[in-house]
Design an enzyme around this catalytic site. Structure first.
Site, PDB file in Angstrom:
ATOM      1  CB  CYS A   1       1.419  -3.575   5.344  1.00 18.95           C
ATOM      2  SG  CYS A   1      -0.178  -4.288   5.807  1.00 18.95           S
TER       3      CYS A   1
ATOM      4  CG  HIS B   1      -0.315   0.027   2.534  1.00 19.08           C
ATOM      5  ND1 HIS B   1       0.180   1.175   3.110  1.00 19.08           N
ATOM      6  CD2 HIS B   1      -0.100  -0.970   3.430  1.00 19.08           C
ATOM      7  CE1 HIS B   1       0.669   0.897   4.302  1.00 19.08           C
ATOM      8  NE2 HIS B   1       0.519  -0.400   4.518  1.00 19.08           N
TER       9      HIS B   1
END
Length: 180
Positions: free
Chosen positions: A156, A140
């Site tokens: 992440c 992301h």
């Protein structure tokens, strides 16, 4: 001072801007590089310890992007596929994130809508395991571009917003992702 002496003095000043540019070049800017030729074209390969994500664009060629990865024990490794893609995704911290740091995450337990202040940034690629289940790991964007090249996330893989937007446009659902 004659012309020759003047040229000798000017030469370092002429070379200085290009030298300074070379020293300040961003090591995490997207760059086409060579990669092992045994990764399938279109796949994504992440080398966490080096803070790079590679999008394989041809046999033995990839576009390399800088990433931030999980800190300490939160580094996720494995094989996944992109199972979902979202522009300006909403975000909700996991129960584990809230337990690790309630002061930072408790206030977001009901989630945060997508937008420029959202920690997932402009785009998110959701990684799914081989059984089709969401791994809770995302590639992301970020509201903290200075974090690229560091181990700071909750697992992440963060990219600068302009980089994740470019990757988002280039990879379809089902893209294989290998994280080492």
């Amino acid at each position: 001072m004659n012309r020759r002496q003047m040229m000798k003095l000017a030469l370092p000043l002429i070379a200085l801007p290009s030298l300074a540019a070379a020293q300040t070049e961003d090591p995490y800017a997207p760059t086409e590089v060579a990669i092992r030729d045994d990764f399938e074209v279109g796949s994504i390969v992440v080398v966490s310890r080096d803070f790079y994500l590679y999008h394989v664009v041809a046999p033995g060629r990839a576009v390399r992007y800088g990433v931030a990865v999980g800190r300490d024990e939160l580094v996720w490794k494995g094989k996944a596929t992109i199972g979902r893609k979202v522009e300006w995704p909403s975000w909700r911290p996991t129960p584990e994130m809230i337990a690790r740091n309630p002061a930072a995450y408790e206030k977001y337990k009901d989630g945060m809508p997508g937008g420029p202040q959202n920690p997932l940034g402009a785009r998110a690629l959701y990684l799914y395991n081989d059984r089709g289940q969401d791994t809770a790991i995302r590639i992301h964007g970020t509201t903290e571009p200075g974090s690229i090249g560091r181990a700071v996330s909750n697992g992440c893989l963060r990219m600068r917003n302009e980089a994740v937007m470019s990757l988002y446009d280039r990879v379809p659902l089902g893209t294989p992702v290998y994280v080492f």
